[in-house]
Every structure is written in structure tokens, then in C-alpha cells.
Design a protein around this motif. Sequence first.
Motif, PDB file in Angstrom:
ATOM      1  N   LYS A  30      10.584 -28.855  39.624  1.00 33.20           N
ATOM      2  CA  LYS A  30      11.159 -29.456  38.164  1.00 33.20           C
ATOM      3  C   LYS A  30      12.521 -28.634  38.198  1.00 33.20           C
ATOM      4  O   LYS A  30      13.199 -29.224  37.017  1.00 33.20           O
ATOM      5  CB  LYS A  30      10.170 -29.165  37.101  1.00 33.20           C
ATOM      6  CG  LYS A  30       8.934 -29.986  37.077  1.00 33.20           C
ATOM      7  CD  LYS A  30       8.278 -29.844  35.756  1.00 33.20           C
ATOM      8  CE  LYS A  30       7.234 -30.794  35.685  1.00 33.20           C
ATOM      9  NZ  LYS A  30       6.368 -30.535  34.119  1.00 33.20           N
ATOM     10  N   ILE A  31      12.686 -27.371  38.504  1.00 32.83           N
ATOM     11  CA  ILE A  31      13.610 -26.854  38.047  1.00 32.83           C
ATOM     12  C   ILE A  31      15.118 -26.926  39.045  1.00 32.83           C
ATOM     13  O   ILE A  31      14.994 -27.224  40.371  1.00 32.83           O
ATOM     14  CB  ILE A  31      13.498 -25.149  38.707  1.00 32.83           C
ATOM     15  CG1 ILE A  31      12.397 -24.735  37.444  1.00 32.83           C
ATOM     16  CG2 ILE A  31      14.877 -24.370  38.000  1.00 32.83           C
ATOM     17  CD1 ILE A  31      11.990 -23.404  37.893  1.00 32.83           C
ATOM     18  N   GLU A  32      16.260 -27.339  38.039  1.00 34.79           N
ATOM     19  CA  GLU A  32      17.706 -27.411  38.807  1.00 34.79           C
ATOM     20  C   GLU A  32      18.469 -26.387  38.152  1.00 34.79           C
ATOM     21  O   GLU A  32      18.614 -26.168  36.962  1.00 34.79           O
ATOM     22  CB  GLU A  32      18.079 -28.614  38.296  1.00 34.79           C
ATOM     23  CG  GLU A  32      19.672 -29.120  38.894  1.00 34.79           C
ATOM     24  CD  GLU A  32      20.149 -30.253  38.225  1.00 34.79           C
ATOM     25  OE1 GLU A  32      21.248 -30.336  37.654  1.00 34.79           O
ATOM     26  OE2 GLU A  32      19.642 -31.352  38.529  1.00 34.79           O
ATOM     27  N   GLU A  33      18.846 -25.223  38.978  1.00 35.41           N
ATOM     28  CA  GLU A  33      19.334 -24.157  38.619  1.00 35.41           C
ATOM     29  C   GLU A  33      20.938 -24.069  39.065  1.00 35.41           C
ATOM     30  O   GLU A  33      21.376 -24.458  39.934  1.00 35.41           O
ATOM     31  CB  GLU A  33      18.795 -23.096  39.356  1.00 35.41           C
ATOM     32  CG  GLU A  33      18.966 -21.432  38.705  1.00 35.41           C
ATOM     33  CD  GLU A  33      18.089 -20.548  39.319  1.00 35.41           C
ATOM     34  OE1 GLU A  33      17.452 -19.684  38.699  1.00 35.41           O
ATOM     35  OE2 GLU A  33      17.658 -20.632  40.616  1.00 35.41           O
ATOM     36  N   HIS A  34      21.644 -23.818  37.862  1.00 30.47           N
ATOM     37  CA  HIS A  34      23.134 -23.451  38.093  1.00 30.47           C
ATOM     38  C   HIS A  34      23.556 -22.034  37.916  1.00 30.47           C
ATOM     39  O   HIS A  34      23.290 -21.585  36.674  1.00 30.47           O
ATOM     40  CB  HIS A  34      23.762 -24.250  37.032  1.00 30.47           C
ATOM     41  CG  HIS A  34      23.636 -25.752  37.360  1.00 30.47           C
ATOM     42  ND1 HIS A  34      24.330 -26.499  38.218  1.00 30.47           N
ATOM     43  CD2 HIS A  34      22.676 -26.841  36.902  1.00 30.47           C
ATOM     44  CE1 HIS A  34      23.797 -27.685  37.991  1.00 30.47           C
ATOM     45  NE2 HIS A  34      22.809 -27.831  37.567  1.00 30.47           N
ATOM     46  N   LEU A  35      23.868 -21.208  38.744  1.00 34.01           N
ATOM     47  CA  LEU A  35      24.061 -19.768  38.592  1.00 34.01           C
ATOM     48  C   LEU A  35      25.716 -19.767  38.101  1.00 34.01           C
ATOM     49  O   LEU A  35      26.330 -20.207  39.092  1.00 34.01           O
ATOM     50  CB  LEU A  35      23.763 -19.146  39.742  1.00 34.01           C
ATOM     51  CG  LEU A  35      22.055 -19.127  40.009  1.00 34.01           C
ATOM     52  CD1 LEU A  35      21.951 -18.241  41.233  1.00 34.01           C
ATOM     53  CD2 LEU A  35      21.261 -18.475  38.871  1.00 34.01           C
TER      54      LEU A  35
END
Length: 221
Positions: free
Chosen positions: A45-50
Motif C-alpha cells: 500500500k505504501i508509496e514512499e517519497h524520500l
Amino acid sequence: MSKTAIILGATGLTGSILLEKLIANNYYKKIILFSRNSVTNTSTKIEEHLIDLLKLEEYKDQFIGDEVFCCIGTTGSKTKNKKLYKRIDYGIPVSAANLAKQNNINTFIVISSMGADVESSMFYNRTKGEMERDVLQQNIKNTFILRPSLIGGKRNEFRFGEKIGKGIMSILNPLFMGNLKKYKMIHPKEIANCMQILASKTENERIISSDKILTIANYKE
């Protein structure tokens, strides 16, 4: 209905608990994270933007969802430079609210603090008060500002003053009843639970005091 949530501060004490709750909630198909550091959870489910959160406004095209949960905050001991402190505690939530408004996101929930007051002589309380004022000025339909008292729980970092405060509050907590209930130390799980519930319910109040957070968090239908 499947929803997309945006979390700022998902690696923090409350944000990490909120992330786990939203992952377990079948109403959420996607959870977009904007963080400096990666989370350990590997949910699909996670969409990660660092990213550099101080430059959040540069990510307007990725800031798309149904709800924003802002769990950003620092401390005077961790961030001694007052200009940087304000860019974090004031600047990031206000930038997030501005992006939410631009992208037609109708729910914005942010953690502030008990004592937030734009007229306060205390830098911390005044900064929180200014953040609240300018978030509300975005006129996002469902805006909720949570004002918890001292937050309990175990952090990954050591904060001496907070540790002493928690020790004192754990002794005093049973004495806070009636009108004093809002001063009780509150657990991050209760804050996260309240945030999740507020996202799916209509409340008349925009400012949620610590005792109201507890009431909402522990509400049983």
C-alpha cells in the motif's frame, strides 16, 4: 470506497502508529509517505517519497490523495536554531495545507500542541499558534487540529527533559479529572486512533483538545 492517504512524519512516534493503522484499514488502497527517512514496513500500500520536507512545495504533482495526516514536529533540544525550528514546526504543516488546498484534498488533520497561542510570549507555543492560524486560513473543508498534552510512549531518541516530565505526569495522571482531564498525559496510539476516526467522521469542532482526543479515540459504536 477506497481512499488514498498522505502521511507526513510516518517515521515518528505517532506517525508510525498511524501508518500501521491505515495499512490494516481496508478503506485505504494507497498510503503516500513524504519523509526524510524510509520506513521499515514493506506493505504494498505504501508509496514512499524520500525528500527534503523543507522543499515540500516542489512535490505538488505527487501530493495527490483524499486525506492528509501531518505528524511533523521537532523540539528545542533537537533543533536549537529557532529559524530552522520554525521552518519545520510551522513551515512544513502550512506548506502541506497549501498543497492540499491546491490539489482539492478535503481532509487535513495535523498534530499541534496544548498551549498553542499566536499571542504567546513562548516561542514554542507561538509557533504552534501561528501554524494553526495559517493552516485554518486555507479553508480546507475538513480541517482538524489536535492539541495533545504531553505525549507518552517510547521514542527512538533520548529526550532528558521529556523523560523527567513523563515520570512526573505518570504519577499525577490519576489526579486529572473533570476539567483537568485535558492535562493528562496521552499515548500516541490514542492520538493516531483519533486521527483515523476523524478522517471518516464529521465533527463540529476544528480544534480538538487533549481530553476530546481521548474521547474520540476510545469511542465505541
